[in-house]
Scaffold this motif. Structure first.
Motif, PDB file in Angstrom:
ATOM      1  N   LEU A  30      47.165 -14.026 -16.626  1.00  0.00           N
ATOM      2  CA  LEU A  30      46.898 -15.221 -17.423  1.00  0.00           C
ATOM      3  C   LEU A  30      45.603 -15.913 -17.021  1.00  0.00           C
ATOM      4  CD1 LEU A  30      50.493 -16.744 -17.330  1.00  0.00           C
ATOM      5  CD2 LEU A  30      49.476 -15.331 -19.134  1.00  0.00           C
ATOM      6  N   GLY A  31      45.282 -15.898 -15.722  1.00  0.00           N
ATOM      7  CA  GLY A  31      44.087 -16.592 -15.291  1.00  0.00           C
ATOM      8  C   GLY A  31      43.801 -16.433 -13.815  1.00  0.00           C
ATOM      9  N   VAL A  32      42.611 -16.909 -13.433  1.00  0.00           N
ATOM     10  CA  VAL A  32      42.153 -16.878 -12.049  1.00  0.00           C
ATOM     11  C   VAL A  32      41.688 -18.284 -11.693  1.00  0.00           C
ATOM     12  CG1 VAL A  32      40.492 -15.898 -10.418  1.00  0.00           C
ATOM     13  CG2 VAL A  32      41.383 -14.489 -12.287  1.00  0.00           C
ATOM     14  N   ASP A  33      42.297 -18.880 -10.679  1.00  0.00           N
ATOM     15  CA  ASP A  33      41.918 -20.219 -10.223  1.00  0.00           C
ATOM     16  C   ASP A  33      41.809 -21.215 -11.385  1.00  0.00           C
ATOM     17  OD1 ASP A  33      41.907 -19.727  -7.481  1.00  0.00           O
ATOM     18  OD2 ASP A  33      39.822 -19.080  -7.482  1.00  0.00           O
ATOM     19  N   GLY A  34      42.752 -21.163 -12.298  1.00  0.00           N
ATOM     20  CA  GLY A  34      42.776 -22.103 -13.416  1.00  0.00           C
ATOM     21  C   GLY A  34      41.886 -21.725 -14.590  1.00  0.00           C
ATOM     22  N   VAL A  46      35.084 -12.879 -14.622  1.00  0.00           N
ATOM     23  CA  VAL A  46      35.504 -13.984 -13.760  1.00  0.00           C
ATOM     24  C   VAL A  46      35.520 -13.530 -12.306  1.00  0.00           C
ATOM     25  CG1 VAL A  46      37.422 -15.508 -13.148  1.00  0.00           C
ATOM     26  CG2 VAL A  46      36.805 -15.211 -15.546  1.00  0.00           C
ATOM     27  N   LEU A  47      36.109 -12.373 -12.034  1.00  0.00           N
ATOM     28  CA  LEU A  47      36.155 -11.876 -10.661  1.00  0.00           C
ATOM     29  C   LEU A  47      34.755 -11.607 -10.115  1.00  0.00           C
ATOM     30  CD1 LEU A  47      39.225  -9.473 -10.798  1.00  0.00           C
ATOM     31  CD2 LEU A  47      39.125 -11.790  -9.847  1.00  0.00           C
ATOM     32  N   GLY A  48      33.828 -11.235 -11.007  1.00  0.00           N
ATOM     33  CA  GLY A  48      32.444 -10.991 -10.601  1.00  0.00           C
ATOM     34  C   GLY A  48      31.720 -12.235 -10.141  1.00  0.00           C
ATOM     35  N   SER A  49      32.265 -13.405 -10.447  1.00  0.00           N
ATOM     36  CA  SER A  49      31.636 -14.657 -10.018  1.00  0.00           C
ATOM     37  C   SER A  49      32.049 -15.032  -8.594  1.00  0.00           C
ATOM     38  CB  SER A  49      31.977 -15.794 -10.991  1.00  0.00           C
ATOM     39  OG  SER A  49      33.356 -16.149 -10.899  1.00  0.00           O
ATOM     40  N   LEU A  56      41.291 -16.344  -3.736  1.00  0.00           N
ATOM     41  CA  LEU A  56      41.504 -16.775  -5.116  1.00  0.00           C
ATOM     42  C   LEU A  56      42.996 -16.807  -5.414  1.00  0.00           C
ATOM     43  CD1 LEU A  56      42.265 -13.966  -6.824  1.00  0.00           C
ATOM     44  CD2 LEU A  56      39.838 -13.614  -6.553  1.00  0.00           C
ATOM     45  N   LYS A  57      43.323 -17.490  -6.512  1.00  0.00           N
ATOM     46  CA  LYS A  57      44.705 -17.540  -6.990  1.00  0.00           C
ATOM     47  C   LYS A  57      44.741 -16.883  -8.359  1.00  0.00           C
ATOM     48  CE  LYS A  57      45.873 -21.796  -4.624  1.00  0.00           C
ATOM     49  NZ  LYS A  57      46.199 -23.212  -4.789  1.00  0.00           N
ATOM     50  N   LEU A  58      45.664 -15.966  -8.520  1.00  0.00           N
ATOM     51  CA  LEU A  58      45.820 -15.237  -9.772  1.00  0.00           C
ATOM     52  C   LEU A  58      47.119 -15.680 -10.425  1.00  0.00           C
ATOM     53  CD1 LEU A  58      44.371 -12.873 -11.259  1.00  0.00           C
ATOM     54  CD2 LEU A  58      45.949 -11.351 -10.099  1.00  0.00           C
ATOM     55  N   GLU A  59      47.029 -16.143 -11.668  1.00  0.00           N
ATOM     56  CA  GLU A  59      48.214 -16.557 -12.418  1.00  0.00           C
ATOM     57  C   GLU A  59      48.673 -15.386 -13.271  1.00  0.00           C
ATOM     58  OE1 GLU A  59      49.907 -19.531 -12.566  1.00  0.00           O
ATOM     59  OE2 GLU A  59      48.660 -20.284 -10.938  1.00  0.00           O
ATOM     60  N   VAL A  60      49.946 -15.007 -13.112  1.00  0.00           N
ATOM     61  CA  VAL A  60      50.496 -13.906 -13.902  1.00  0.00           C
ATOM     62  C   VAL A  60      51.848 -14.314 -14.482  1.00  0.00           C
ATOM     63  CG1 VAL A  60      49.334 -12.142 -12.519  1.00  0.00           C
ATOM     64  CG2 VAL A  60      51.672 -12.767 -11.972  1.00  0.00           C
ATOM     65  N   MET A  61      52.241 -13.611 -15.530  1.00  0.00           N
ATOM     66  CA  MET A  61      53.580 -13.747 -16.085  1.00  0.00           C
ATOM     67  C   MET A  61      54.334 -12.496 -15.661  1.00  0.00           C
ATOM     68  SD  MET A  61      55.542 -15.760 -17.864  1.00  0.00           S
ATOM     69  CE  MET A  61      54.443 -16.839 -18.755  1.00  0.00           C
ATOM     70  N   ARG A  62      55.469 -12.702 -14.990  1.00  0.00           N
ATOM     71  CA  ARG A  62      56.288 -11.591 -14.498  1.00  0.00           C
ATOM     72  C   ARG A  62      57.735 -11.859 -14.890  1.00  0.00           C
ATOM     73  NH1 ARG A  62      55.625 -10.750  -8.392  1.00  0.00           N
ATOM     74  NH2 ARG A  62      53.712  -9.743  -9.075  1.00  0.00           N
ATOM     75  N   LEU A  69      49.785 -15.805  -7.490  1.00  0.00           N
ATOM     76  CA  LEU A  69      49.539 -14.886  -6.369  1.00  0.00           C
ATOM     77  C   LEU A  69      48.270 -15.322  -5.658  1.00  0.00           C
ATOM     78  CD1 LEU A  69      50.103 -11.559  -8.333  1.00  0.00           C
ATOM     79  CD2 LEU A  69      51.787 -12.849  -7.002  1.00  0.00           C
ATOM     80  N   LYS A  70      48.299 -15.315  -4.344  1.00  0.00           N
ATOM     81  CA  LYS A  70      47.122 -15.658  -3.562  1.00  0.00           C
ATOM     82  C   LYS A  70      46.587 -14.402  -2.915  1.00  0.00           C
ATOM     83  CE  LYS A  70      48.765 -20.286  -2.569  1.00  0.00           C
ATOM     84  NZ  LYS A  70      49.169 -21.248  -1.537  1.00  0.00           N
ATOM     85  N   GLY A  71      45.287 -14.215  -3.046  1.00  0.00           N
ATOM     86  CA  GLY A  71      44.679 -13.024  -2.478  1.00  0.00           C
ATOM     87  C   GLY A  71      43.238 -13.252  -2.116  1.00  0.00           C
ATOM     88  N   THR A  72      42.621 -12.178  -1.684  1.00  0.00           N
ATOM     89  CA  THR A  72      41.210 -12.188  -1.304  1.00  0.00           C
ATOM     90  C   THR A  72      40.504 -11.085  -2.086  1.00  0.00           C
ATOM     91  OG1 THR A  72      41.817 -12.919   0.904  1.00  0.00           O
ATOM     92  CG2 THR A  72      39.615 -12.015   0.642  1.00  0.00           C
ATOM     93  N   LEU A  73      39.387 -11.428  -2.663  1.00  0.00           N
ATOM     94  CA  LEU A  73      38.642 -10.457  -3.466  1.00  0.00           C
ATOM     95  C   LEU A  73      38.121  -9.340  -2.579  1.00  0.00           C
ATOM     96  CD1 LEU A  73      37.676  -9.958  -6.368  1.00  0.00           C
ATOM     97  CD2 LEU A  73      35.528 -10.987  -5.697  1.00  0.00           C
ATOM     98  N   GLY A  74      38.324  -8.102  -3.034  1.00  0.00           N
ATOM     99  CA  GLY A  74      37.806  -6.936  -2.315  1.00  0.00           C
ATOM    100  C   GLY A  74      36.368  -6.654  -2.706  1.00  0.00           C
TER     101      GLY A  74
END
Length: 75
Positions: A30-34, A46-49, A56-62, A69-74
């Motif tokens: 759904l989104g990344v950091d709002g 968005v991830l490229g920025s 970052l925080k990733l919003e998903v529908m599950r 979800l909280k993660g770190t960009l690879g």
């Protein structure tokens, strides 16, 4: 009125930052950091920025539930 496109995660690479953050096949992104995303291409922009290693925080529908979800960009 604009229709909102959605996309479903088909697979997550084993050991990837996405897997470490908890992203699973079947999640709807759904989104990344709002920041709303409505296509894989937009998600990649968005991830490229972000810089590698940046959190970052990733919003998903599950399973009909909104999950953050909280993660770190690879790399």
């Amino acid at each position: 009125m604009h229709s909102r496109q959605i996309f479903v995660v088909w697979s997550v690479a084993s050991g990837s930052p996405a897997e470490k953050a908890g992203l699973k096949a079947g999640d709807v992104v759904l989104g990344v950091d709002g920041r709303a995303v409505s296509s894989p291409r937009q998600l990649l922009r968005v991830l490229g920025s972000y810089e590698p290693g940046e959190p970052l925080k990733l919003e998903v529908m599950r399973q009909k539930k909104r999950v953050t979800l909280k993660g770190t960009l690879g790399r």
